[in-house]
Design an enzyme around this catalytic site. Structure first.
Site, PDB file in Angstrom:
ATOM      1  N   HIS A  59       1.592   5.398  -1.742  1.00  0.00           N
ATOM      2  CA  HIS A  59       1.256   6.565  -2.566  1.00  0.00           C
ATOM      3  C   HIS A  59       2.558   7.207  -3.041  1.00  0.00           C
ATOM      4  O   HIS A  59       3.422   7.509  -2.209  1.00  0.00           O
ATOM      5  CB  HIS A  59       0.495   7.615  -1.751  1.00  0.00           C
ATOM      6  CG  HIS A  59      -0.784   7.099  -1.164  1.00  0.00           C
ATOM      7  ND1 HIS A  59      -2.013   7.306  -1.748  1.00  0.00           N
ATOM      8  CD2 HIS A  59      -1.029   6.387  -0.036  1.00  0.00           C
ATOM      9  CE1 HIS A  59      -2.956   6.738  -1.015  1.00  0.00           C
ATOM     10  NE2 HIS A  59      -2.388   6.173   0.039  1.00  0.00           N
ATOM     11  N   HIS A 117     -10.746   1.124   1.525  1.00  0.00           N
ATOM     12  CA  HIS A 117     -10.524   2.103   2.591  1.00  0.00           C
ATOM     13  C   HIS A 117     -11.739   1.991   3.498  1.00  0.00           C
ATOM     14  O   HIS A 117     -12.832   2.444   3.134  1.00  0.00           O
ATOM     15  CB  HIS A 117     -10.383   3.522   2.023  1.00  0.00           C
ATOM     16  CG  HIS A 117     -10.121   4.549   3.084  1.00  0.00           C
ATOM     17  ND1 HIS A 117      -8.922   5.222   3.201  1.00  0.00           N
ATOM     18  CD2 HIS A 117     -10.888   4.981   4.118  1.00  0.00           C
ATOM     19  CE1 HIS A 117      -8.983   6.047   4.254  1.00  0.00           C
ATOM     20  NE2 HIS A 117     -10.166   5.904   4.826  1.00  0.00           N
ATOM     21  N   HIS A 144       0.865  -1.202   0.000  1.00  0.00           N
ATOM     22  CA  HIS A 144       0.000   0.000   0.000  1.00  0.00           C
ATOM     23  C   HIS A 144       0.894   1.243   0.000  1.00  0.00           C
ATOM     24  O   HIS A 144       1.479   1.604   1.018  1.00  0.00           O
ATOM     25  CB  HIS A 144      -0.900   0.011   1.235  1.00  0.00           C
ATOM     26  CG  HIS A 144      -1.901   1.130   1.225  1.00  0.00           C
ATOM     27  ND1 HIS A 144      -3.247   0.926   1.443  1.00  0.00           N
ATOM     28  CD2 HIS A 144      -1.772   2.467   1.007  1.00  0.00           C
ATOM     29  CE1 HIS A 144      -3.886   2.068   1.372  1.00  0.00           C
ATOM     30  NE2 HIS A 144      -3.003   3.035   1.113  1.00  0.00           N
ATOM     31  N   ASP A 173       1.293   2.652   3.542  1.00  0.00           N
ATOM     32  CA  ASP A 173       0.452   3.825   3.320  1.00  0.00           C
ATOM     33  C   ASP A 173       1.284   5.100   3.383  1.00  0.00           C
ATOM     34  O   ASP A 173       0.797   6.152   3.794  1.00  0.00           O
ATOM     35  CB  ASP A 173      -0.719   3.893   4.314  1.00  0.00           C
ATOM     36  CG  ASP A 173      -1.821   4.840   3.842  1.00  0.00           C
ATOM     37  OD1 ASP A 173      -1.830   5.206   2.656  1.00  0.00           O
ATOM     38  OD2 ASP A 173      -2.655   5.224   4.675  1.00  0.00           O
ATOM     39  N   HIS A 190      -4.911  -0.616   5.658  1.00  0.00           N
ATOM     40  CA  HIS A 190      -4.450   0.140   6.835  1.00  0.00           C
ATOM     41  C   HIS A 190      -5.398   0.044   8.021  1.00  0.00           C
ATOM     42  O   HIS A 190      -5.951   1.046   8.465  1.00  0.00           O
ATOM     43  CB  HIS A 190      -4.171   1.608   6.484  1.00  0.00           C
ATOM     44  CG  HIS A 190      -5.178   2.274   5.588  1.00  0.00           C
ATOM     45  ND1 HIS A 190      -6.531   2.264   5.828  1.00  0.00           N
ATOM     46  CD2 HIS A 190      -5.014   2.978   4.438  1.00  0.00           C
ATOM     47  CE1 HIS A 190      -7.148   2.929   4.870  1.00  0.00           C
ATOM     48  NE2 HIS A 190      -6.251   3.365   4.018  1.00  0.00           N
ATOM     49  N   LYS A 217      -9.452  -0.227  -6.174  1.00  0.00           N
ATOM     50  CA  LYS A 217      -9.570   0.362  -4.834  1.00  0.00           C
ATOM     51  C   LYS A 217     -10.890   1.087  -4.673  1.00  0.00           C
ATOM     52  O   LYS A 217     -11.271   1.919  -5.506  1.00  0.00           O
ATOM     53  CB  LYS A 217      -8.409   1.355  -4.619  1.00  0.00           C
ATOM     54  CG  LYS A 217      -8.455   2.151  -3.312  1.00  0.00           C
ATOM     55  CD  LYS A 217      -7.842   1.421  -2.137  1.00  0.00           C
ATOM     56  CE  LYS A 217      -8.002   2.161  -0.824  1.00  0.00           C
ATOM     57  NZ  LYS A 217      -6.861   2.944  -0.417  1.00  0.00           N
TER      58      LYS A 217
HETATM   59  O1  DOR Z   1      -3.654   9.509   5.449  1.00  0.00           O
HETATM   60  C1  DOR Z   1      -3.977   9.187   4.323  1.00  0.00           C
HETATM   61  N1  DOR Z   1      -3.391   9.739   3.251  1.00  0.00           N
HETATM   62  N2  DOR Z   1      -4.950   8.290   4.170  1.00  0.00           N
HETATM   63  C2  DOR Z   1      -5.460   8.005   2.970  1.00  0.00           C
HETATM   64  O2  DOR Z   1      -6.348   7.192   2.891  1.00  0.00           O
HETATM   65  C3  DOR Z   1      -4.973   8.709   1.751  1.00  0.00           C
HETATM   66  C4  DOR Z   1      -3.620   9.219   1.941  1.00  0.00           C
HETATM   67  C5  DOR Z   1      -3.190  10.224   0.890  1.00  0.00           C
HETATM   68  O3  DOR Z   1      -3.389   9.964  -0.297  1.00  0.00           O
HETATM   69  O4  DOR Z   1      -2.628  11.256   1.265  1.00  0.00           O
HETATM   70 ZN    ZN Z   2      -3.413   5.033   1.372  1.00  0.00          ZN
END
Ligand code: DOR
Ligand code: ZN
Length: 346
Positions: free
Chosen positions: A18, A139, A16, A250, A177, A102
């Site tokens: 980003h 989520h 997971h 995450d 998460h 997702k």
């Molecule tokens: O804290 C988070 N940041 N939770 C999420 O679900 C998305 C993520 C983000 O893309 O910044």
């Molecule tokens: Zn995330």
């Protein structure tokens, strides 16, 4: 008992992650590629990744940012919208590089406004995913503003997760998460087609990290950190070696200014020390022997992907964590900024 001086284990994967896009992406991808062989790439860009075509070009952008000499495979994810078609799902499964879809409940988190409000509208799509073997990443938070933010995950389980798991027994679902003892209990009691990722921040910190001794925006993420009893339940699940729980950082970078704001963004950047932080958790529990299962085996098995062949070594030497990291034209404040981490990547 004395500390092991180093541990060597199968190269892990991040299930997971980003990485954003553009110059920001170039700043963060190397931190992940140094540690992980593969990562599940979240599709919540400002313009979400909703088609296989865009997933392919996003994948190319990520691969172009991998430092020379490192091997790293981005595993792509489509963002579920009310417009997602069965045709696109079949195309995704055929592509080989899209592994999952997702569900961001609309309004739950960063760039979720194009997500799906009522999952019942997408049942025909979930049916196709079940048939073609694409994983369903969730989520798990309800979005009604009247619900206390600390209760949103537990209520989501009762309202949605239980029903989804029953309605789609052959769909592989990752509860992303997880942050509560209710989620640990649900995942353990569900079928083997239900698993969960756990972040380093939810294993290492409780909600005091955000709220005690001053407001600390760099510890704010969604789902938000919970009470200590929930952290303890997550630690127990992670270090147990149970195949249903695996590593998903995450790691979610935001520019410093976007977090230190009157309405700060949710997201914690941890890719720079991710494996090292998990090692701290497993060492504190006397369970370092299970780190490999959590970080390198359970996720690959759940996704039906091969276990990595390469190994990595962590040395039990503490290192300083930078106060700031370059983030495209901005800077970001990483997890543990200015502090120390007990393990160092060899
Ligand atoms: O804290 C988070 N940041 N939770 C999420 O679900 C998305 C993520 C983000 O893309 O910044
Ligand atoms: Zn995330």
């Amino acid at each position: 008992m004395s500390r092991s001086t180093e541990i060597t284990f199968i190269r892990p994967d991040d299930w997971h992650l980003h990485v954003r896009e553009g110059e920001a992406l170039k700043s963060v991808v190397p931190d992940t590629a140094k540690r992980f062989a593969r990562a599940i790439i979240m599709p919540n860009l400002a313009e979400p990744i909703t088609t296989v075509k865009r997933a392919a070009s996003y994948r190319d952008e990520i691969l172009a940012a991998v430092p020379k000499g490192l091997k790293f495979e981005p595993l792509m994810v489509l963002y579920l919208t009310p417009q997602t078609t069965a045709k696109e799902i079949r195309k995704a499964a055929k592509s080989g590089f899209v592994k999952a879809v997702k569900w961001y409940p609309a309004g739950a988190t960063t760039n979720s406004d194009k997500g799906v409000k009522d999952i019942a509208d997408c049942y025909p799509i979930l049916k196709v995913m079940e048939e073609v073997g694409l994983k369903f990443l969730v989520h798990g938070e309800v979005t009604d503003e009247s619900t206390d933010i600390f209760d949103r995950e537990a209520i989501f389980i009762e309202r949605h997760m239980k029903k989804l798991a029953l309605d789609f027994p052959d769909l592989k679902i990752v509860f992303e998460h997880i942050t509560t003892e209710e989620a640990v209990h649900f995942v353990k009691s569900a079928s083997s087609n239900v698993a969960a990722t756990i972040t380093p921040q939810h294993l290492l910190y409780n909600r005091n990290a955000i709220l005690a001794g001053g407001l600390k925006p760099h510890y704010y993420c969604l789902p938000v950190l919970k009470r200590e009893k929930h952290r303890l339940a997550l630690v127990k699940a992670a270090v147990s070696g149970d195949p249903k729980f695996f590593l998903g950082t995450d790691s979610a970078p935001h520019a410093k200014g976007a977090k230190e704001s009157s309405c700060g963004c949710a997201g914690i950047y941890s890719s720079h020390i991710a494996v090292e932080l998990y090692a701290e958790v497993f060492e504190a529990e006397g369970c370092l022997k299970n780190l490999e299962k959590f970080a390198s085996i359970n996720g690959a098995n759940f996704y039906g992907l091969p276990i990595n062949k390469e190994m990595i070594t962590l040395k039990s030497v503490s290192t300083a964590v930078p106060k700031e990291i370059k983030f495209g034209d901005h800077i970001l404040v990483p997890l543990r900024a200015g502090g120390k981490v007990a393990w160092t990547l060899a």
